[in-house]
Design a protein around this motif. Structure first.
Motif, short mmCIF file in Angstrom:
data_model
loop_
_atom_site.label_atom_id
_atom_site.label_comp_id
_atom_site.label_asym_id
_atom_site.label_seq_id
_atom_site.Cartn_x
_atom_site.Cartn_y
_atom_site.Cartn_z
N SER A 118 5.04 6.48 -7.05
CA SER A 118 4.39 5.54 -6.13
C SER A 118 3.07 5.03 -6.71
O SER A 118 2.55 5.57 -7.68
CB SER A 118 4.11 6.22 -4.78
N ILE A 119 2.58 3.96 -6.10
CA ILE A 119 1.24 3.48 -6.44
C ILE A 119 0.43 3.52 -5.15
O ILE A 119 0.97 3.43 -4.04
CB ILE A 119 1.24 2.06 -7.06
N THR A 120 -0.88 3.70 -5.31
CA THR A 120 -1.79 3.72 -4.16
C THR A 120 -2.49 2.38 -4.11
O THR A 120 -3.06 1.92 -5.10
CB THR A 120 -2.82 4.86 -4.31
N LEU A 121 -2.39 1.73 -2.95
CA LEU A 121 -3.00 0.42 -2.73
C LEU A 121 -4.13 0.55 -1.71
O LEU A 121 -3.99 1.27 -0.73
CB LEU A 121 -1.95 -0.57 -2.24
N ASP A 122 -5.21 -0.16 -1.97
CA ASP A 122 -6.39 -0.12 -1.10
C ASP A 122 -6.62 -1.51 -0.54
O ASP A 122 -6.89 -2.45 -1.29
CB ASP A 122 -7.60 0.36 -1.90
N ALA A 123 -6.53 -1.65 0.80
CA ALA A 123 -6.73 -2.94 1.46
C ALA A 123 -8.14 -3.08 2.03
O ALA A 123 -8.42 -4.05 2.74
CB ALA A 123 -5.69 -3.13 2.56
N ASN A 124 -9.03 -2.14 1.75
CA ASN A 124 -10.42 -2.26 2.19
C ASN A 124 -11.09 -3.42 1.47
O ASN A 124 -10.70 -3.79 0.36
CB ASN A 124 -11.19 -0.97 1.87
N HIS A 125 -12.14 -3.98 2.09
CA HIS A 125 -12.97 -4.98 1.40
C HIS A 125 -13.51 -4.31 0.15
O HIS A 125 -13.87 -3.12 0.17
CB HIS A 125 -14.10 -5.45 2.31
N PRO A 126 -13.60 -5.02 -0.98
CA PRO A 126 -14.09 -4.40 -2.22
C PRO A 126 -15.48 -3.77 -2.10
O PRO A 126 -15.80 -2.85 -2.84
CB PRO A 126 -14.12 -5.57 -3.21
#
Length: 142
Positions: A118-126
């Motif tokens: 799997s890959i980990t994705l971050d949808a938080n503002h940078p």
């Protein structure tokens, strides 16, 4: 001399940096940033920081996380199975991607980590989780 108050439209030059000194944005070489004070067009700490400034005044704003983009939201960090990734995509840590939710809304994500399956994705503002420093100069009150 006129001072900025809520409801005024202002123009400012700015230089934004992280607490470690890294620049993340600047109006250098561009038109000043224009916004209506108190309208929520900029982060809260920036909005509040221009109040009572006069034209030509320079100020340094130290904006805590809560008045910037807020803390990182762990619910916006997700594991995504590699088998669901398009075969022509070669994700790398730090890569910006776009996803869509079941309603079809598109939102940006950043590849935070890559595992075996799997890959980990971050949808938080940078800039979520960061305290920010802005050097600003008030150019105009409209």
């Amino acid at each position: 001399m006129q001072a900025v108050k809520n409801g005024d439209t202002v123009r400012v030059h700015y230089h934004g940096r992280l607490t470690n000194g890294t620049t993340f944005d600047s109006s250098e070489g561009r038109d000043p940033l224009e916004f209506k004070v108190g309208a929520g067009m900029v982060i809260k700490g920036f909005d509040n920081g221009v109040v009572d400034m006069t034209i030509g005044e320079k100020r340094t704003l130290n904006i805590p996380v809560e008045e910037a983009y807020g803390p990182k939201n762990e619910e916006l960090i997700m594991e995504f199975p590699k088998e669901n990734i398009p075969s022509d995509l070669n994700p790398q840590v730090g890569m910006d991607l776009q996803m869509s939710n079941p309603q079809g809304q598109v939102f940006p994500v950043k590849v935070a980590a890559i595992g075996d399956s799997s890959i980990t994705l971050d949808a938080n503002h940078p800039l979520a989780g960061e305290a920010l420093i802005f050097d600003i100069e008030l150019v105009e009150i409209k």
